[in-house]
Design a protein around this motif. Structure first.
Motif, mmCIF file in Angstrom:
data_model
loop_
_atom_site.group_PDB
_atom_site.id
_atom_site.type_symbol
_atom_site.label_atom_id
_atom_site.label_comp_id
_atom_site.label_asym_id
_atom_site.label_seq_id
_atom_site.Cartn_x
_atom_site.Cartn_y
_atom_site.Cartn_z
ATOM 1 N N LEU A 6 0.841 -1.205 0.000
ATOM 2 C CA LEU A 6 0.000 0.000 0.000
ATOM 3 C C LEU A 6 0.874 1.252 0.000
ATOM 4 O O LEU A 6 0.627 2.205 -0.747
ATOM 5 N N ARG A 7 1.915 1.212 0.822
ATOM 6 C CA ARG A 7 2.807 2.376 0.879
ATOM 7 C C ARG A 7 3.451 2.631 -0.497
ATOM 8 O O ARG A 7 3.494 3.764 -0.963
ATOM 9 N N ASP A 8 3.925 1.565 -1.131
ATOM 10 C CA ASP A 8 4.616 1.759 -2.414
ATOM 11 C C ASP A 8 3.682 2.341 -3.469
ATOM 12 O O ASP A 8 4.088 3.171 -4.293
ATOM 13 N N LYS A 9 2.434 1.887 -3.444
ATOM 14 C CA LYS A 9 1.470 2.439 -4.401
ATOM 15 C C LYS A 9 1.214 3.924 -4.131
ATOM 16 O O LYS A 9 1.109 4.741 -5.060
ATOM 17 N N ILE A 10 1.121 4.258 -2.847
ATOM 18 C CA ILE A 10 0.894 5.666 -2.482
ATOM 19 C C ILE A 10 2.106 6.520 -2.870
ATOM 20 O O ILE A 10 1.959 7.623 -3.412
ATOM 21 N N VAL A 11 3.291 6.000 -2.593
ATOM 22 C CA VAL A 11 4.518 6.753 -2.925
ATOM 23 C C VAL A 11 4.592 7.014 -4.422
ATOM 24 O O VAL A 11 4.952 8.113 -4.853
ATOM 25 N N LYS A 12 4.231 6.008 -5.208
ATOM 26 C CA LYS A 12 4.271 6.193 -6.670
ATOM 27 C C LYS A 12 3.281 7.281 -7.105
ATOM 28 O O LYS A 12 3.594 8.135 -7.940
ATOM 29 N N ILE A 13 2.092 7.227 -6.519
ATOM 30 C CA ILE A 13 1.083 8.250 -6.843
ATOM 31 C C ILE A 13 1.603 9.646 -6.494
ATOM 32 O O ILE A 13 1.490 10.582 -7.282
#
Lengths: 105, 231
Positions: free
Chosen positions: B28-35
């Motif tokens: 979840l964190r990685d997806k948020i960071v990418k966004i």
């Protein structure tokens, strides 16, 4: 007004106008220089990469464009001076009809 | 589970929240960071271009056009007309009027339009930022609530809820890309508008690069010449 006086007045007026035009060369040149620094990194627009590309193409386009306006004004000023000098030559020769000078250009 | 600290934009205000989310779900964190990294942008750089480049160039162009028109008006005044008359003056004044109509005025108007497009772009990036902050806050609250529950089912539910919010943002991002593409197309239209024909059959284009042999020939000073490579 004598013909000589008339030539002098014409020459003076045209020199003044040439100077007025020349005064506007600098502002367009500065605008061009400013626009040359107007590019923005694509990442600044987030996901707007295509917009960034279009914008950065356009900013360079207008930097070039305003630069050409500046160059054009230089030529306009030079041309006006050449016309003024023709009046000056006519004044010296005092033999050329005013209308003939107009026809030269 | 948290791994290395996420690399986020320096002005992103919720770095700590993202790190806490990462303690619950690295995915979840990685997806948020990418966004965040894809959408956060740099509004300051766009504003700098708008304010120090375009606004300055527009003000300069406006002042210069006013000065040039004043100079021409004086030349057209009765007093000056009586001083400089003949074909050369007529050709010159005609050329100057065309230069103003086809080159200076459209350039000035287009510069204002470009500045306005930058304003729109700033609005879109800011809109994305607001959405991102709202999303991270909501996910952060959800995850924080689960952290005290010590219940794997609730934890999984929190992650799923977070992923759902990420999915909603990605839909927003897709629309944002389309909006930016349309905005870019409008810039391209502005660029092409320099070639739009006029009713008199003449074409508005870039000022030609005058050769020295036409300097003394006002009739040759038409601004209808198409720019050539390197011009």
């Amino acid at each position: 007004m004598s013909k000589t006086d008339h030539f002098q007045v014409q020459r003076t007026a045209l020199y003044r106008h040439a100077k007025d035009v020349h005064n506007e060369v600098g502002p367009w040149g500065r605008a061009s220089n400013a626009l040359e620094t107007g590019s923005v990194p694509s990442s600044a627009f987030g996901v707007g990469h295509k917009f960034a590309q279009a914008y950065n193409d356009l900013v360079l386009d207008y930097a070039s464009y305003t630069g050409r306006i500046s160059t054009t004004l230089i030529h306009v000023s030079q041309n006006l001076r050449s016309v003024a000098e023709a009046y000056g030559n006519a004044e010296a020769a005092n033999t050329i009809n005013i209308n003939d000078i107009g026809d030269q250009f | 589970m948290s791994g290395a600290p996420p690399i986020l934009p320096p002005d992103f205000p919720l770095t700590g929240t993202v790190e806490k989310i990462g303690e619950v779900s690295a995915e979840l964190r990685d997806k948020i960071v990418k966004i965040i990294n894809d959408n956060w942008g740099d509004v300051g750089k766009i504003k700098h271009a708008r304010d120090t480049v375009w606004r300055s160039a527009i003000a300069t162009a406006q002042q210069s056009m006013s000065n040039l028109q004043g100079d021409l008006d004086r030349l057209n005044s009765g007093k000056e007309t009586s001083i400089w008359s003949g074909e050369a003056r007529v050709e010159y004044v005609t050329w100057r009027n065309n230069f103003n109509l086809r080159n200076l005025t459209p350039t000035y108007n287009n510069m204002i339009e470009i500045k306005n497009k930058l304003d729109e772009a700033i609005g879109k990036v800011n809109g994305a930022r607001i959405r991102i902050v709202a999303m991270v806050v909501e996910i952060g609250i959800t995850v924080a609530g689960m952290a005290t529950a010590e219940n794997p089912v609730s934890l999984a539910a929190a992650v799923i809820a977070g992923l759902s919010l990420v999915g909603s943002f990605l839909e927003f991002e897709l629309n944002l890309r389309n909006e930016f593409d349309n905005l870019g197309s409008s810039l391209q239209t502005l660029r092409d508008s320099r070639k739009v024909g006029y009713n008199d059959g003449l074409e508005y284009g870039a000022p030609p690069k005058f050769a020295s042999d036409v300097i003394s020939n006002w009739k040759a000073w038409e601004s209808t010449q198409k720019p050539t490579a390197g011009n």
